[in-house]
Design an enzyme around this catalytic site. Structure first.
Site, PDB file in Angstrom:
ATOM      1  N   HIS A 305       0.954  -1.364  -0.063  1.00  0.00           N
ATOM      2  CA  HIS A 305       0.064  -0.025   0.021  1.00  0.00           C
ATOM      3  C   HIS A 305       0.827   1.238  -0.019  1.00  0.00           C
ATOM      4  O   HIS A 305       0.561   2.383  -0.550  1.00  0.00           O
ATOM      5  CB  HIS A 305      -0.887   0.002   1.292  1.00  0.00           C
ATOM      6  CG  HIS A 305      -2.133  -0.736   0.830  1.00  0.00           C
ATOM      7  ND1 HIS A 305      -2.651  -1.883   1.319  1.00  0.00           N
ATOM      8  CD2 HIS A 305      -3.072  -0.533   0.017  1.00  0.00           C
ATOM      9  CE1 HIS A 305      -3.559  -2.335   0.989  1.00  0.00           C
ATOM     10  NE2 HIS A 305      -4.070  -1.741  -0.026  1.00  0.00           N
ATOM     11  N   GLU A 547     -12.170  -9.966  -9.182  1.00  0.00           N
ATOM     12  CA  GLU A 547     -10.773 -10.146  -8.751  1.00  0.00           C
ATOM     13  C   GLU A 547     -10.962 -11.680  -7.956  1.00  0.00           C
ATOM     14  O   GLU A 547      -9.884 -12.079  -7.703  1.00  0.00           O
ATOM     15  CB  GLU A 547     -10.598  -9.057  -7.651  1.00  0.00           C
ATOM     16  CG  GLU A 547     -11.498  -8.937  -6.383  1.00  0.00           C
ATOM     17  CD  GLU A 547     -11.160  -7.743  -5.617  1.00  0.00           C
ATOM     18  OE1 GLU A 547      -9.786  -7.268  -5.539  1.00  0.00           O
ATOM     19  OE2 GLU A 547     -12.114  -7.348  -4.948  1.00  0.00           O
ATOM     20  N   ASP A 571      -5.222  -8.997  -7.381  1.00  0.00           N
ATOM     21  CA  ASP A 571      -5.660 -10.269  -6.646  1.00  0.00           C
ATOM     22  C   ASP A 571      -6.232 -11.233  -7.686  1.00  0.00           C
ATOM     23  O   ASP A 571      -6.175 -12.245  -7.565  1.00  0.00           O
ATOM     24  CB  ASP A 571      -7.006  -9.479  -5.708  1.00  0.00           C
ATOM     25  CG  ASP A 571      -6.507  -9.051  -4.556  1.00  0.00           C
ATOM     26  OD1 ASP A 571      -5.301  -9.354  -3.953  1.00  0.00           O
ATOM     27  OD2 ASP A 571      -7.079  -8.245  -3.953  1.00  0.00           O
ATOM     28  N   CYS A 618      -8.765  -1.533 -12.955  1.00  0.00           N
ATOM     29  CA  CYS A 618      -8.314  -0.775 -11.736  1.00  0.00           C
ATOM     30  C   CYS A 618      -6.858  -1.168 -11.070  1.00  0.00           C
ATOM     31  O   CYS A 618      -6.438  -0.782 -10.522  1.00  0.00           O
ATOM     32  CB  CYS A 618      -9.239  -0.221 -10.862  1.00  0.00           C
ATOM     33  SG  CYS A 618      -9.816  -1.407  -9.847  1.00  0.00           S
TER      34      CYS A 618
END
Lengths: 839, 99
Positions: A305, A547, A571, A618
């Site tokens: 992150h 995902e 993912d 995305c």
């Protein structure tokens, strides 16, 4: 007491006695009661053999002669055991560590810096840009301000805290040892354990505490002491061990201070480069953005992150820089080049000169890119692709639209929920969502409801620790249990929906049932707002993240229920291949450019489109500009990426041909290996309308370049700011590869560097006339006053441009032609003259 | 004198053609008749025919790579130099030929 026993030995380990062999040696010594002392006869360093730290500090290198003295009740046994161990076992204790710096291998600095004798530390650039600043090491070793001043009234108590911390840390390492996945991992843990249980360390800690230090201060002092000793070692291996000690000390501090330590971040007072092992997102956000110029991480993960956040904030970031915390010292002035992926010290003059040029180059390049940022991204053959931005704060939304985003393709909301005592209130959320909607001014904003699992700290959710949180209780799966939390978020989103074009997206969906439940929850939120007479957009579009691979089998059902889809590639690829992207041993499996995965993506997009629904992407794949041809080939409706990359992405799209991108995708899908896909992408010819061979921007008269390296760099930069190359490094290296065969200085004060490379987007000529003659190693030994550079894009067959080049080469042998080039006054005159001559 | 030559370099973008131009010019200045075949990025150009080669008194290879179709020159007197030599000192090559 009897007389002592002794023996001497010569160290045969090629890296000397570093931590791992030392830990084995200490282990043997620790089984006896006798005192064992080692003396390194090279430097007279004396060490207790029971202490790993002491042995390492003795800096025993290959070939050093050492003297070992044993005395005590069991000295005969100890002497025999040690002698046997050192003679027979120790030489085999140095199995080289596996793995390492794959991407840093074979990397080189720009030639200008190489020529200046500068050395760099390489890593993987994950957020582009470059910046200068003073090094600030954020290691967690720095105590939070409040704790530094805390007095330690009771040494007994502090010692008790230290002992507890040491026991816990040792226990944790032992626990990990039993689960160690490989002998290498086990050996490293063993060395860590040896340090944590080292007598020298505990003695030093006790000493510090007895002098009135608090437990935390003692750890800091002891850590710094041993680190400074190890840093002086001649062996790189031993210097690396400094980070092992740091690691142990960090763990100890974590034990001593617990949660208080977690919020610790550095105070920045001047332009700074933050160097850390790894950074938590909250740690990054706590840093003063005014002074945070760049980040260097030792950890090599590219999807954490912190990395995603730095990228979206446009902070240059290089990861995987080995030993950065040891190599750079606090306050040192460095340049982080996150376009090329290295860090260099900024003290040398050539470095400063190089980056002064770089500032101008990048500024001009930005202007070029910015020209393409406004307006929609349309391919050369007229296909539009919506280019949206990922965001998780208002700041990022503003930056996104400033950079030309067509929409916010993913507004992550979990950041609002993390690291706090209570969840954000409905009103707090409403304020944030409506701010985003207002800033978007009618452009779509896709808000994803919170995606929280056991890997993310949100204590009020009461999520239990899980063995494998990525396959666990997270995303949409926790909504049933935390119904009110979801309701308040949905109400906040609905209330903001009147202020703009807001859409709702659910994360981690794996079944139709979850979609129906999510829709029911949304109806409930709508109903409660209706009862309270609060207005909202009744037909707000609903979508889901793609995902979890299972949804790929129910698109017929899903398309009947929802309006849009957004593919989360990070993912999706790891679930698709059952390969943890954080595990370097299998991460290669889940590469998004695996042909298998590309096939899967194509099926997904085709199915959704057949049902007449919208599909975007995305994930990180959308953020990698190399994959653009594949994404266009897939026929996605939208891609969503970090704001900083939008202008460049739009510019690239305008150069591509959608029709050819489909061919590229089909070729990629037919490949067997991911590397072949790279090849297909490298070879792609789809670069749109060709540029003329020469333009005024490529004529550099009165150049201040002072060396061959600078000349080539300057021309390559000119190619870059005119969009003729996207890969300066490769172009530069191709030119130098030719120079190493023999100099392209052709005599008469002329040089004609040239290369055939796919690093240029079109065949080009660059011309540079330096103010002062440059040594080029020419055939006649004379310096050159005129450089004509030819770059040919490798197209296999004889091209029209090659005819021009051969004509140019022949003309360079003509006295009159050369005289004319030297006499030309302006760039325009040069272009006109050459156009005439090379008709 | 009747001379034929072949120029060829690894990238075939610049030196092949520079050397060809250089050899042509010097030969002309010295009053020789010359035909230069270039083997560059555009492939073989100005190809020497069997007749050209048979009539030539000497062949110059100004090359840094293997000459394509070398067997064509079997039985003819060949002088081989590097491209760099041809650029640096073409006069020297011709002086050697005349000796």
């Amino acid at each position: 007491m009897s007389t002592s026993l002794s023996f001497t030995f010569v160290c045969s380990l090629s890296n000397g006695i570093h931590a791992r062999p030392a830990s084995h040696l200490a282990e043997v010594a620790n089984t006896f009661a006798s005192e064992c002392i080692l003396t390194n006869l090279r430097n007279d360093a004396i060490a207790k053999v029971r202490s790993v730290l002491a042995i390492i500090s003795a800096d025993v290198r290959h070939g050093d002669c050492c003297f070992v003295q044993v005395s005590g009740p069991d000295e005969q046994f100890a002497h025999a055991a040690l002698q046997r161990f050192i003679g027979e076992v120790l030489p085999g204790c140095d199995v080289p560590l596996a793995g390492g710096d794959g991407f840093a291998r074979g990397r080189t600095l720009p030639r200008v810096l190489q020529a200046a004798g500068v050395t760099g530390s390489f890593g993987l650039p994950v957020s582009s840009g470059f910046a200068r600043g003073k090094v600030v090491i954020v290691s967690g070793m720095a105590l939070p301000r409040g704790l530094q001043a805390k007095p330690a009234p009771d040494p007994e108590k502090e010692l008790e805290r230290l002992k507890r911390a040491l026991t816990t840390v040792c226990g944790r390492i032992r626990d990990k040892l039993t689960h160690a996945i490989s002998p290498t991992a086990a050996a490293i843990l063993q060395a860590d354990l040896a340090i944590a249980s080292d007598v020298s360390l505990s003695e030093k800690l006790a000493e510090e505490v007895s002098q009135g230090q608090s437990a935390g201060q003692a750890v800091m002092e002891a850590g710094e002491f041993f680190i400074s000793v190890l840093r002086q070692s001649a062996s790189e291996y031993t210097r690396e061990r400094a980070s092992d000690i740091q690691e142990i000390c960090l763990q100890l501090l974590g034990e001593i201070y617990g949660a208080e330590l977690r919020v610790s971040a550095a105070d920045l007072h001047e332009p700074s480069v933050v160097v850390a092992e790894a950074l938590a997102p909250q740690q990054l956000l706590a840093l003063d953005r005014r002074y945070l110029k760049a980040i260097v991480l030792e950890h090599s993960g590219t999807t954490s992150h912190a990395v995603i956040l730095a990228r979206s904030l446009g902070i240059p970031l290089v990861v995987g820089v080995k030993n950065a915390r040891v190599l750079f010292s606090p306050g040192q002035e460095v340049v982080v080049d996150a376009n090329r992926g290295f860090v260099v010290s900024n003290s040398a003059n050539p470095v400063q000169r190089f980056y002064e040029h770089e500032v101008t180059t990048l500024e001009r390049r930005r202007e070029l890119v910015a020209r393409h940022a406004t307006g929609p991204a349309i391919t050369s053959d007229g296909k539009t692709l919506e280019v949206a931005a990922n965001a998780s704060s208002h700041e990022e939304v503003v930056q996104a639209f400033a950079n030309g985003a067509d929409a916010i393709g993913l507004f992550r909301t979990e950041m609002l929920f993390l690291e706090r005592e209570r969840p954000p209130s409905e009103d707090e959320q409403f304020a944030i969502y409506s701010e985003a909607a207002r800033t978007a001014a009618g452009r779509p904003v896709i808000i994803r409801t919170f995606d929280i699992g056991a890997d993310k700290p949100a204590p009020y959710l009461g999520l239990a620790q899980e063995e494998n949180p990525f396959l666990g209780y997270r995303g949409v799966r926790v909504y049933a249990e935390h119904k009110e939390l979801l309701q308040s978020q949905l109400r906040a989103i609905l209330r903001a929906s009147l202020l703009g074009c807001i859409q709702i997206m659910a994360p981690m969906v794996s079944s139709l049932e979850e979609v129906l439940e999510f829709k029911a929850a949304l109806s409930e939120a709508k109903q409660s707002l209706t009862i309270m007479s609060v207005a909202f957009q009744a037909d707000i579009p609903i979508g889901i993240m793609v995902e979890v691979p299972s949804v790929a089998f129910i698109f017929d059902q899903l398309c009947a229920e929802i309006d849009f889809f957004s593919i989360g590639t990070n993912d999706l690829s790891q679930y698709f291949f059952a390969a943890d992207r954080g595990n370097p041993k299998v991460a290669g499996l889940s590469k998004v450019r695996q042909p298998t995965f590309l096939r899967f993506l194509k099926q997904i997009v085709d199915q959704i489109h057949r049902a007449g629904k919208w599909v975007g992407m995305c994930g990180e794949m959308a953020a990698d500009i190399r994959y653009l041809p594949l994404l266009l080939g897939l026929g996605l409706d939208e891609i969503s990426l970090p704001a900083a990359q939008i202008p460049e992405c739009k510019r690239r799209i305008s150069k591509l041909l959608a029709a050819e991108c489909q061919n590229i995708l089909n070729r990629a899908i037919a490949c067997v290996h991911a590397v072949e896909v790279d090849d297909v992408l490298d070879r792609q010819q789809s670069l749109g309308a060709a540029q003329p061979l020469l333009s005024e921007e490529l004529v550099l008269l009165e150049s201040t370049s002072q060396s061959k390296e600078e000349v080539i760099q300057e021309i390559v930069d000119a190619f870059y700011v005119t969009g003729r190359t996207e890969d300066r490094h490769r172009l530069e290296e191709s030119l130098w590869a030719r120079e190493t065969v023999y100099s392209t200085g052709l005599g008469y004060g002329f040089a004609a560097p040239h290369c055939k490379t796919e690093a240029v987007t079109s065949d080009s000529i660059g011309i540079l006339r330096p103010n002062r003659p440059i040594d080029w190693g020419s055939v006649d030994g004379e310096p050159v006053g005129m450089i004509v550079l030819i770059a040919l894009r490798n197209q296999g067959s004889a091209s029209r441009h090659m005819q021009v080049f051969s004509m140019l080469a022949r003309k360079l042998m003509n006295d009159e032609f050369r005289a004319h080039l030297l006499a030309v006054k302006t760039a325009r005159e040069m272009v006109t003259y050459l156009a005439q001559q090379l008709e | 004198m009747k001379i034929v030559a072949v120029t060829a370099c690894p990238t075939g973008i610049a030196h092949t053609y520079m050397a060809a131009a250089r050899l042509e010019k010097i030969a002309k200045n010295l009053g020789h008749e010359i035909k230069v075949e270039t083997q560059g990025a555009m492939g073989v150009e100005n190809k020497l025919t069997e007749n050209d080669i048979r009539r030539a008194q000497i062949v110059i290879f100004a090359v840094d790579i293997e000459v394509e179709g070398r067997e064509r020159f079997n039985g003819v007197k060949v002088i081989q130099v590097s491209l760099q030599e041809a650029l640096k000192n073409p006069e020297g090559i011709f002086a050697k030929i005349q000796r």
